[in-house]
Motif scaffolding. Structure first.
Motif, PDB file in Angstrom:
ATOM      1  N   THR A   1       0.816  -1.078   0.033  1.00  0.00           N
ATOM      2  CA  THR A   1      -0.068  -0.060  -0.206  1.00  0.00           C
ATOM      3  C   THR A   1       0.741   1.275  -0.069  1.00  0.00           C
ATOM      4  OG1 THR A   1      -1.564  -1.045   1.005  1.00  0.00           O
ATOM      5  CG2 THR A   1      -1.841   1.248   1.185  1.00  0.00           C
TER       6      THR A   1
ATOM      7  N   ASP B   1       1.362  -3.915  -9.701  1.00  0.00           N
ATOM      8  CA  ASP B   1       1.032  -4.194  -8.320  1.00  0.00           C
ATOM      9  C   ASP B   1       1.280  -5.614  -8.058  1.00  0.00           C
ATOM     10  OD1 ASP B   1      -0.155  -4.849  -5.860  1.00  0.00           O
ATOM     11  OD2 ASP B   1      -1.884  -4.135  -6.194  1.00  0.00           O
TER      12      ASP B   1
ATOM     13  N   GLN C   1       0.457  -9.782  -5.119  1.00  0.00           N
ATOM     14  CA  GLN C   1       0.000 -11.001  -5.093  1.00  0.00           C
ATOM     15  C   GLN C   1       1.095 -12.204  -5.775  1.00  0.00           C
ATOM     16  OE1 GLN C   1      -2.214 -12.709  -3.462  1.00  0.00           O
ATOM     17  NE2 GLN C   1      -2.869 -10.711  -2.368  1.00  0.00           N
TER      18      GLN C   1
ATOM     19  N   SER D   1       4.645  -6.603  -1.677  1.00  0.00           N
ATOM     20  CA  SER D   1       4.548  -6.589  -0.213  1.00  0.00           C
ATOM     21  C   SER D   1       5.723  -7.233   0.086  1.00  0.00           C
ATOM     22  CB  SER D   1       3.332  -7.435   0.238  1.00  0.00           C
ATOM     23  OG  SER D   1       2.015  -6.734  -0.408  1.00  0.00           O
TER      24      SER D   1
ATOM     25  N   HIS E   1       5.519  -9.371   2.949  1.00  0.00           N
ATOM     26  CA  HIS E   1       4.891 -10.181   3.821  1.00  0.00           C
ATOM     27  C   HIS E   1       3.996 -11.437   3.390  1.00  0.00           C
ATOM     28  CE1 HIS E   1       1.065  -8.671   3.995  1.00  0.00           C
ATOM     29  NE2 HIS E   1       1.560  -7.349   3.487  1.00  0.00           N
ATOM     30  N   LYS E   2       4.164 -11.350   1.927  1.00  0.00           N
ATOM     31  CA  LYS E   2       3.084 -12.197   1.286  1.00  0.00           C
ATOM     32  C   LYS E   2       4.139 -13.430   0.674  1.00  0.00           C
ATOM     33  CE  LYS E   2      -0.507  -9.011   0.227  1.00  0.00           C
ATOM     34  NZ  LYS E   2      -1.960  -9.132   1.045  1.00  0.00           N
TER      35      LYS E   2
HETATM   36  C1  LIG Z   1      -3.307  -6.924  -5.092  1.00  0.00           C
HETATM   37  C2  LIG Z   1      -3.073  -6.319  -4.077  1.00  0.00           C
HETATM   38  N1  LIG Z   1      -2.605  -5.083  -3.771  1.00  0.00           N
HETATM   39  C3  LIG Z   1      -2.274  -4.528  -2.882  1.00  0.00           C
HETATM   40  C4  LIG Z   1      -2.362  -5.013  -1.586  1.00  0.00           C
HETATM   41  C5  LIG Z   1      -1.866  -4.459  -0.422  1.00  0.00           C
HETATM   42  O1  LIG Z   1      -0.628  -5.101   0.356  1.00  0.00           O
HETATM   43  P1  LIG Z   1      -0.170  -4.446   1.972  1.00  0.00           P
HETATM   44  O2  LIG Z   1      -1.159  -5.327   2.811  1.00  0.00           O
HETATM   45  O3  LIG Z   1       1.085  -5.238   1.815  1.00  0.00           O
HETATM   46  O4  LIG Z   1      -0.358  -3.120   1.721  1.00  0.00           O
HETATM   47  C6  LIG Z   1      -2.824  -6.310  -1.456  1.00  0.00           C
HETATM   48  C7  LIG Z   1      -3.085  -6.748  -0.032  1.00  0.00           C
HETATM   49  O5  LIG Z   1      -3.658  -8.099   0.092  1.00  0.00           O
HETATM   50  C8  LIG Z   1      -3.241  -6.949  -2.696  1.00  0.00           C
HETATM   51  O6  LIG Z   1      -3.694  -8.108  -2.567  1.00  0.00           O
END
Ligand SMILES: Cc1ncc(COP(=O)(O)O)c(C=O)c1O
Length: 380
Positions: A73, A172, A175, A195, A197-198
């Motif tokens: 984010t 982005d 995922q 991210s 953490h995923k």
């Molecule tokens: C496609 C997508 N974009 C952005 C985000 C945001 O990620 P974060 O929680 O690391 O900010 C997510 C989180 O699930 C996501 O699935």
């Protein structure tokens, strides 16, 4: 517990990740780039090693162009607010997460940008030609998720870039980082947000943004960087320009260990494992009268994310029952992507989302299939 909520955050993490967090915290946690003593120097080396490891993973030639952030984010907001100016036009898809849609909607409401949202099919397919058609002379940016967090559909990022080489593309990869190969150089991506953490298996509080050479972003945050401290302006060089304040060094040490773990296992092996599990889940649920699968329903065209609904049942109730009665953790409702649900035909009730990761087993997926079929077969 059978954990099938890896699209929210992966669990468990490799032991090496937590060992790296602890050893960094115990032995290297001076403030990197600030003081000159040995502990601060060890911290600066640790930060550099994390930056090099993550940059290498995405084929980023110059690691200083990789900015660490708290999550995807924060990376997406840094890119959008840092690049877009009054009068710009932006093209995006109908599958985006709120971390893209909310900032874009705000900028549109404020009259700063004009926005075109390209529709996708009810299976989550985006036609690159439709993206090209949406482009105008004032288009400054195309923003696309690499894969839908709702249904797993993989978007044709490379094809879009090939059609629109001149327009900056913000991907982005929340995922897909750690789930699919990503090569920013080969693919010509200008901005990549992810991210930590995923799929990268790092701790929460980690993420990042790649900024291609030639793009200068205005900083979202300004403050201490440990560099050019005599000046009141934010430094104009990366990573300092976009990294004000003390970084999450223990988290980033853990992120590096996550990336190293993926490299040891082999990204291709991880992808194959997740594809196998996705196929098992899709096959196990297919053909049932009351079970609807939303999205591609094809392991080759999606990540390990499967969204379902059961006729006549609330997705929240399905998730609650999976948790309480079967010990299965998944996520229900809108998954922070209401427009994706409109596309898939699951708005406003949303769906139950089961998302698989490296540590899931075939037995766990078979158990999830049995549980969902048992719920589906009960009389309402
Ligand atoms: C496609 C997508 N974009 C952005 C985000 C945001 O990620 P974060 O929680 O690391 O900010 C997510 C989180 O699930 C996501 O699935």
């Amino acid at each position: 517990m059978i954990y099938l909520d890896n699209a929210a955050t992966t669990f468990p993490k490799p032991d090496a990740v937590w060992e790296a967090v602890i050893s960094c915290g115990r032995e290297k946690c001076g403030n990197p780039g600030r003081s000159g003593h040995r502990l601060a120097a060890a911290a600066a080396r640790e930060l550099f090693a994390a930056r090099e490891a993550v940059a290498g993973f995405f084929h980023i030639a110059d690691s200083s162009r990789l900015i660490f952030t708290a999550n995807a984010t924060s990376a997406l907001n840094t890119a959008l607010y840092g690049l877009l100016k009054e009068g710009d036009h932006v093209v995006t898809s109908a599958l985006e997460h709120n971390s893209v849609m909310r900032p874009l909607h705000t900028l549109e409401q404020q009259g700063v940008i004009a926005l075109t949202m390209v529709s996708c099919s009810p299976r989550g397919e985006l036609d690159p030609a439709d993206v090209k058609k949406a482009v105008r002379p004032d288009t400054r940016l195309v923003v696309l998720t690499h894969a839908s967090n709702v249904c797993g559909a993989i978007l044709p990022i490379r094809e879009v870039k090939a059609l629109l080489p001149e327009i900056p593309l913000l991907v982005d990869a929340a995922q897909t980082a750690g789930a699919l190969p990503i090569d920013v150089q080969k693919w010509g991506i200008e901005l990549l947000a992810f991210s930590g953490h995923k799929g990268l298996l790092g701790p929460m509080g980690t993420g990042g943004l790649y900024v291609a050479p030639g793009l200068q972003l205005a900083p979202l945050l300004q403050g201490g960087t440990g560099s050019r401290s005599e000046r009141l302006e934010q430094p104009d060089f990366l990573p300092d320009r976009l990294e004000a304040g003390t970084p999450n060094l223990p988290g980033l040490s853990g992120l590096r260990a996550g990336v190293e773990f993926i490299e040891e296992q082999g990204l291709e092996n991880i992808r194959n494992h997740e594809k196998r599990l996705t196929g098992l889940l899709l096959d196990g649920l297919a053909g049932h009268d009351c079970i609807r699968i939303h999205g591609p329903a094809d392991p080759e065209r999606q990540t390990g994310v499967v969204s379902i609904t059961l006729d006549g049942r609330d997705p929240g109730d399905i998730a609650r029952r999976l948790d309480r009665e079967f010990g299965i953790a998944c996520r229900a409702s809108l998954h922070c992507a209401p427009l994706a649900h409109r596309t898939l035909g699951t708005y406003p009730q949303g769906s139950a989302r089961l998302s698989m990761g490296f540590f899931n087993t075939e037995e766990e997926i078979e158990e999830a299939v049995r549980a969902l079929r048992a719920i589906a077969e009960e009389k309402i």
